[in-house]
Design a protein around this motif. Structure first.
Motif, PDB file in Angstrom:
ATOM      1  N   LEU A 163     -31.684  20.439  -1.715  1.00 32.26           N
ATOM      2  CA  LEU A 163     -31.579  19.505  -2.575  1.00 32.26           C
ATOM      3  C   LEU A 163     -32.153  20.036  -3.893  1.00 32.26           C
ATOM      4  O   LEU A 163     -31.598  19.386  -5.027  1.00 32.26           O
ATOM      5  N   GLU A 164     -33.030  20.740  -4.017  1.00 37.90           N
ATOM      6  CA  GLU A 164     -33.382  21.359  -5.271  1.00 37.90           C
ATOM      7  C   GLU A 164     -32.398  22.098  -5.872  1.00 37.90           C
ATOM      8  O   GLU A 164     -32.173  22.042  -7.023  1.00 37.90           O
ATOM      9  N   ALA A 165     -31.516  22.919  -5.053  1.00 42.84           N
ATOM     10  CA  ALA A 165     -30.513  23.801  -5.669  1.00 42.84           C
ATOM     11  C   ALA A 165     -29.466  23.219  -6.116  1.00 42.84           C
ATOM     12  O   ALA A 165     -28.864  23.471  -7.094  1.00 42.84           O
ATOM     13  N   THR A 166     -29.188  21.923  -5.632  1.00 42.62           N
ATOM     14  CA  THR A 166     -27.959  21.079  -6.201  1.00 42.62           C
ATOM     15  C   THR A 166     -28.136  20.010  -6.784  1.00 42.62           C
ATOM     16  O   THR A 166     -27.430  19.498  -7.463  1.00 42.62           O
ATOM     17  N   GLY A 167     -29.585  19.401  -6.946  1.00 49.62           N
ATOM     18  CA  GLY A 167     -29.827  18.466  -7.707  1.00 49.62           C
ATOM     19  C   GLY A 167     -29.539  17.028  -6.943  1.00 49.62           C
ATOM     20  O   GLY A 167     -29.655  16.051  -7.538  1.00 49.62           O
ATOM     21  N   ILE A 168     -29.176  17.149  -5.702  1.00 48.92           N
ATOM     22  CA  ILE A 168     -28.389  15.826  -5.142  1.00 48.92           C
ATOM     23  C   ILE A 168     -29.876  15.189  -4.683  1.00 48.92           C
ATOM     24  O   ILE A 168     -31.016  15.811  -3.905  1.00 48.92           O
ATOM     25  N   PRO A 169     -30.048  13.885  -4.730  1.00 49.79           N
ATOM     26  CA  PRO A 169     -31.218  13.256  -4.441  1.00 49.79           C
ATOM     27  C   PRO A 169     -31.329  12.910  -2.819  1.00 49.79           C
ATOM     28  O   PRO A 169     -30.061  12.689  -2.223  1.00 49.79           O
ATOM     29  N   ALA A 170     -32.262  12.811  -2.262  1.00 42.71           N
ATOM     30  CA  ALA A 170     -32.513  12.585  -0.745  1.00 42.71           C
ATOM     31  C   ALA A 170     -32.519  10.940  -0.715  1.00 42.71           C
ATOM     32  O   ALA A 170     -32.269  10.413   0.186  1.00 42.71           O
ATOM     33  N   LEU A 171     -33.078  10.364  -1.637  1.00 43.52           N
ATOM     34  CA  LEU A 171     -33.056   8.665  -1.684  1.00 43.52           C
ATOM     35  C   LEU A 171     -32.305   8.270  -2.900  1.00 43.52           C
ATOM     36  O   LEU A 171     -32.497   8.777  -4.080  1.00 43.52           O
ATOM     37  N   VAL A 172     -31.469   7.296  -2.664  1.00 35.87           N
ATOM     38  CA  VAL A 172     -30.199   7.306  -3.455  1.00 35.87           C
ATOM     39  C   VAL A 172     -30.641   5.628  -3.906  1.00 35.87           C
ATOM     40  O   VAL A 172     -30.576   4.914  -2.854  1.00 35.87           O
TER      41      VAL A 172
END
Length: 75
Positions: A23-32
């Motif tokens: 999540l940190e490497a891609t910037g994708i959130p776990a909560l959307v």
């Protein structure tokens, strides 16, 4: 409406990372936060066709973030 997502990053350059590191490497959130127009359509579909309603959210998540996922759940 907010959903937590279990992103699928198997068979990618990130597969050796922990979920948090991915999540940190891609910037994708776990909560959307799902946009209101999608939530409205989801709520309209859910009573008569829960499968299509769930697919609507799943499809939006994949299209928006460019990643497949193993599922989501409403928070």
């Amino acid at each position: 409406m907010k959903v937590s997502v279990k992103w699928d990053y198997d068979n990618t350059d990130y597969e050796e990372l922990s979920c948090e590191a991915f999540l940190e490497a891609t910037g994708i959130p776990a909560l959307v936060e799902i946009p209101e127009h999608i939530v409205k359509e989801y709520q309209e579909l859910k009573p008569d066709d829960p499968g299509d309603a769930d697919y609507l959210i799943s499809d939006w998540l994949s299209n928006e973030y460019g990643w497949c996922h193993y599922g989501w759940k409403e928070e």
